[in-house]
Scaffold this motif. Structure first.
Motif, PDB file in Angstrom:
ATOM      1  N   ALA A  52     -47.183  -8.474  41.661  1.00 10.63           N
ATOM      2  CA  ALA A  52     -48.507  -7.857  41.549  1.00 10.63           C
ATOM      3  C   ALA A  52     -49.592  -8.796  42.068  1.00 10.63           C
ATOM      4  CB  ALA A  52     -48.788  -7.471  40.097  1.00 10.63           C
ATOM      5  N   CYS A  53     -49.506 -10.066  41.736  1.00  8.67           N
ATOM      6  CA  CYS A  53     -50.481 -11.050  42.229  1.00  8.67           C
ATOM      7  C   CYS A  53     -50.377 -11.213  43.734  1.00  8.67           C
ATOM      8  CB  CYS A  53     -50.287 -12.393  41.533  1.00  8.67           C
ATOM      9  SG  CYS A  53     -50.776 -12.400  39.807  1.00  8.67           S
ATOM     10  N   LEU A  54     -49.160 -11.149  44.267  1.00  8.99           N
ATOM     11  CA  LEU A  54     -48.966 -11.269  45.714  1.00  8.99           C
ATOM     12  C   LEU A  54     -49.615 -10.108  46.453  1.00  8.99           C
ATOM     13  CD1 LEU A  54     -45.300 -12.529  45.776  1.00  8.99           C
ATOM     14  CD2 LEU A  54     -47.252 -13.697  46.799  1.00  8.99           C
ATOM     15  N   ILE A  55     -49.488  -8.924  45.909  1.00 10.46           N
ATOM     16  CA  ILE A  55     -50.128  -7.758  46.537  1.00 10.46           C
ATOM     17  C   ILE A  55     -51.640  -7.952  46.562  1.00 10.46           C
ATOM     18  CG2 ILE A  55     -50.607  -5.293  46.223  1.00 10.46           C
ATOM     19  CD1 ILE A  55     -47.700  -5.062  45.161  1.00 10.46           C
ATOM     20  N   LEU A  61     -56.393 -11.614  51.680  1.00 12.13           N
ATOM     21  CA  LEU A  61     -56.199 -12.216  53.000  1.00 12.13           C
ATOM     22  C   LEU A  61     -56.543 -11.246  54.116  1.00 12.13           C
ATOM     23  CD1 LEU A  61     -55.186 -14.680  54.619  1.00 12.13           C
ATOM     24  CD2 LEU A  61     -52.918 -13.614  54.586  1.00 12.13           C
ATOM     25  N   VAL A  62     -56.103 -10.003  53.995  1.00 11.68           N
ATOM     26  CA  VAL A  62     -56.397  -8.995  55.022  1.00 11.68           C
ATOM     27  C   VAL A  62     -57.889  -8.728  55.101  1.00 11.68           C
ATOM     28  CG1 VAL A  62     -56.089  -6.552  55.602  1.00 11.68           C
ATOM     29  CG2 VAL A  62     -54.111  -7.955  55.009  1.00 11.68           C
ATOM     30  N   GLN A  63     -58.571  -8.688  53.966  1.00 17.67           N
ATOM     31  CA  GLN A  63     -60.015  -8.464  53.977  1.00 17.67           C
ATOM     32  C   GLN A  63     -60.752  -9.634  54.625  1.00 17.67           C
ATOM     33  OE1 GLN A  63     -61.929  -8.454  50.182  1.00 17.67           O
ATOM     34  NE2 GLN A  63     -63.780  -7.491  50.960  1.00 17.67           N
ATOM     35  N   ALA A  64     -60.315 -10.853  54.349  1.00 20.28           N
ATOM     36  CA  ALA A  64     -61.020 -12.028  54.856  1.00 20.28           C
ATOM     37  C   ALA A  64     -60.677 -12.350  56.310  1.00 20.28           C
ATOM     38  CB  ALA A  64     -60.715 -13.241  53.977  1.00 20.28           C
ATOM     39  N   GLU A  65     -59.417 -12.184  56.694  1.00 21.85           N
ATOM     40  CA  GLU A  65     -58.976 -12.650  58.011  1.00 21.85           C
ATOM     41  C   GLU A  65     -58.506 -11.543  58.940  1.00 21.85           C
ATOM     42  OE1 GLU A  65     -59.111 -15.938  58.764  1.00 21.85           O
ATOM     43  OE2 GLU A  65     -59.791 -16.504  56.760  1.00 21.85           O
ATOM     44  N   GLY A  66     -58.319 -10.335  58.439  1.00 23.26           N
ATOM     45  CA  GLY A  66     -57.835  -9.242  59.275  1.00 23.26           C
ATOM     46  C   GLY A  66     -56.344  -9.001  59.068  1.00 23.26           C
ATOM     47  N   LEU A  67     -55.888  -7.830  59.518  1.00 22.34           N
ATOM     48  CA  LEU A  67     -54.496  -7.425  59.305  1.00 22.34           C
ATOM     49  C   LEU A  67     -53.515  -8.303  60.072  1.00 22.34           C
ATOM     50  CD1 LEU A  67     -52.650  -5.376  57.935  1.00 22.34           C
ATOM     51  CD2 LEU A  67     -52.892  -3.920  59.923  1.00 22.34           C
ATOM     52  N   ALA A  68     -53.913  -8.783  61.239  1.00 22.88           N
ATOM     53  CA  ALA A  68     -53.015  -9.608  62.051  1.00 22.88           C
ATOM     54  C   ALA A  68     -52.698 -10.944  61.383  1.00 22.88           C
ATOM     55  CB  ALA A  68     -53.627  -9.847  63.427  1.00 22.88           C
ATOM     56  N   SER A  69     -53.488 -11.343  60.404  1.00 21.33           N
ATOM     57  CA  SER A  69     -53.255 -12.629  59.732  1.00 21.33           C
ATOM     58  C   SER A  69     -51.960 -12.632  58.923  1.00 21.33           C
ATOM     59  CB  SER A  69     -54.438 -12.975  58.830  1.00 21.33           C
ATOM     60  OG  SER A  69     -54.548 -12.046  57.784  1.00 21.33           O
ATOM     61  N   LEU A  70     -51.432 -11.449  58.606  1.00 22.65           N
ATOM     62  CA  LEU A  70     -50.168 -11.408  57.868  1.00 22.65           C
ATOM     63  C   LEU A  70     -49.014 -11.968  58.691  1.00 22.65           C
ATOM     64  CD1 LEU A  70     -50.236  -8.004  55.975  1.00 22.65           C
ATOM     65  CD2 LEU A  70     -50.448 -10.291  55.035  1.00 22.65           C
ATOM     66  N   TRP A  71     -49.083 -11.837  60.015  1.00 23.24           N
ATOM     67  CA  TRP A  71     -48.004 -12.330  60.862  1.00 23.24           C
ATOM     68  C   TRP A  71     -48.368 -13.633  61.559  1.00 23.24           C
ATOM     69  CZ3 TRP A  71     -49.371  -7.284  60.290  1.00 23.24           C
ATOM     70  CH2 TRP A  71     -48.389  -6.454  59.762  1.00 23.24           C
ATOM     71  N   ARG A  72     -49.636 -13.817  61.861  1.00 18.16           N
ATOM     72  CA  ARG A  72     -50.062 -14.980  62.644  1.00 18.16           C
ATOM     73  C   ARG A  72     -50.437 -16.185  61.801  1.00 18.16           C
ATOM     74  NH1 ARG A  72     -53.864 -11.695  66.818  1.00 18.16           N
ATOM     75  NH2 ARG A  72     -52.168 -10.625  67.887  1.00 18.16           N
ATOM     76  N   LEU A  79     -46.898 -15.379  52.114  1.00 18.44           N
ATOM     77  CA  LEU A  79     -47.015 -14.227  51.214  1.00 18.44           C
ATOM     78  C   LEU A  79     -45.894 -13.221  51.460  1.00 18.44           C
ATOM     79  CD1 LEU A  79     -50.871 -13.598  51.241  1.00 18.44           C
ATOM     80  CD2 LEU A  79     -49.507 -14.402  49.314  1.00 18.44           C
ATOM     81  N   LEU A  80     -45.572 -12.984  52.734  1.00 19.73           N
ATOM     82  CA  LEU A  80     -44.491 -12.056  53.053  1.00 19.73           C
ATOM     83  C   LEU A  80     -43.134 -12.589  52.588  1.00 19.73           C
ATOM     84  CD1 LEU A  80     -45.604 -10.818  56.588  1.00 19.73           C
ATOM     85  CD2 LEU A  80     -45.742  -9.591  54.412  1.00 19.73           C
ATOM     86  N   VAL A  81     -42.905 -13.896  52.748  1.00 20.67           N
ATOM     87  CA  VAL A  81     -41.654 -14.494  52.256  1.00 20.67           C
ATOM     88  C   VAL A  81     -41.566 -14.355  50.736  1.00 20.67           C
ATOM     89  CG1 VAL A  81     -40.462 -16.706  51.924  1.00 20.67           C
ATOM     90  CG2 VAL A  81     -41.307 -16.074  54.177  1.00 20.67           C
ATOM     91  N   GLY A 111     -40.753 -19.534  44.165  1.00 22.75           N
ATOM     92  CA  GLY A 111     -41.485 -20.694  43.650  1.00 22.75           C
ATOM     93  C   GLY A 111     -41.900 -21.666  44.730  1.00 22.75           C
ATOM     94  N   PHE A 112     -40.992 -21.974  45.657  1.00 21.79           N
ATOM     95  CA  PHE A 112     -41.332 -22.930  46.712  1.00 21.79           C
ATOM     96  C   PHE A 112     -42.303 -22.350  47.736  1.00 21.79           C
ATOM     97  CE2 PHE A 112     -37.438 -25.190  45.316  1.00 21.79           C
ATOM     98  CZ  PHE A 112     -38.056 -26.394  45.020  1.00 21.79           C
ATOM     99  N   SER A 113     -42.214 -21.057  48.006  1.00 21.41           N
ATOM    100  CA  SER A 113     -43.214 -20.459  48.890  1.00 21.41           C
ATOM    101  C   SER A 113     -44.585 -20.472  48.211  1.00 21.41           C
ATOM    102  CB  SER A 113     -42.813 -19.041  49.310  1.00 21.41           C
ATOM    103  OG  SER A 113     -42.718 -18.196  48.194  1.00 21.41           O
ATOM    104  N   GLY A 114     -44.607 -20.327  46.896  1.00 20.18           N
ATOM    105  CA  GLY A 114     -45.865 -20.445  46.159  1.00 20.18           C
ATOM    106  C   GLY A 114     -46.438 -21.845  46.223  1.00 20.18           C
ATOM    107  N   LEU A 115     -45.568 -22.860  46.101  1.00 22.47           N
ATOM    108  CA  LEU A 115     -46.048 -24.240  46.213  1.00 22.47           C
ATOM    109  C   LEU A 115     -46.610 -24.526  47.598  1.00 22.47           C
ATOM    110  CD1 LEU A 115     -43.376 -26.325  44.289  1.00 22.47           C
ATOM    111  CD2 LEU A 115     -45.701 -25.789  43.591  1.00 22.47           C
ATOM    112  N   LEU A 116     -45.956 -24.025  48.631  1.00 19.38           N
ATOM    113  CA  LEU A 116     -46.481 -24.209  49.983  1.00 19.38           C
ATOM    114  C   LEU A 116     -47.789 -23.446  50.185  1.00 19.38           C
ATOM    115  CD1 LEU A 116     -43.195 -24.024  52.086  1.00 19.38           C
ATOM    116  CD2 LEU A 116     -44.599 -26.047  51.608  1.00 19.38           C
TER     117      LEU A 116
END
Length: 134
Positions: A52-55, A61-72, A79-81, A111-116
């Motif tokens: 839920a927090c990831l969503i 992130l999408v609001q601040a940087e745009g939709l392309a930021s999810l991949w770039r 977040l996707l990982v 957990g490790f993706s959260g730490l990164l």
């Protein structure tokens, strides 16, 4: 501010549960089967809360940087990982409940993706450290 709050809640909660609370349960003298039940329930609740927090963080992130930021952007990729790790955790838990190793693996990937993700700058700040106004 909301990015940091949600990040602190799910990443901190995930690691606090795994490193702090669950090992203590074994030392206070509870029965091993009871500890296994509590561990399974709390892990599932924490992974669901993290999802839920990831969503929410994806939306920020999408609001601040745009939709392309999810991949770039590395933040979007992390977040996707993490979302994939949540999905994998529940797929293994529901589909193959006897494979605790895969549940632990997906929990640790989360957990490790959260730490990164904690090491990355907050979206919209442009990598700058925000200073307080006098």
């Amino acid at each position: 501010m909301l990015w940091q709050l949600t990040q602190m809640l799910w990443v901190g909660g995930l690691w606090l549960l795994h490193i702090g609370l669950l090992p203590v349960l074994g030392r206070i003298g509870l029965a091993p089967l009871l500890i296994d039940e509590i561990t399974g329930m709390l892990n599932a609740l924490m992974v669901g809360f993290a999802a839920a927090c990831l969503i929410f963080q994806v939306l920020v992130l999408v609001q601040a940087e745009g939709l392309a930021s999810l991949w770039r952007d590395i933040r979007g990729q992390l977040l996707l990982v993490a979302m994939l790790a949540c999905a994998m955790y529940f797929a293994v838990r529901i589909g193959w409940p006897d494979t605790a190793r895969w549940q632990l693996f997906s929990y640790l990937v989360l957990g490790f993706s959260g730490l990164l993700l904690v090491l990355q700058p907050v979206p919209g700040w442009g990598g700058r450290v925000r200073q307080a106004h006098p």
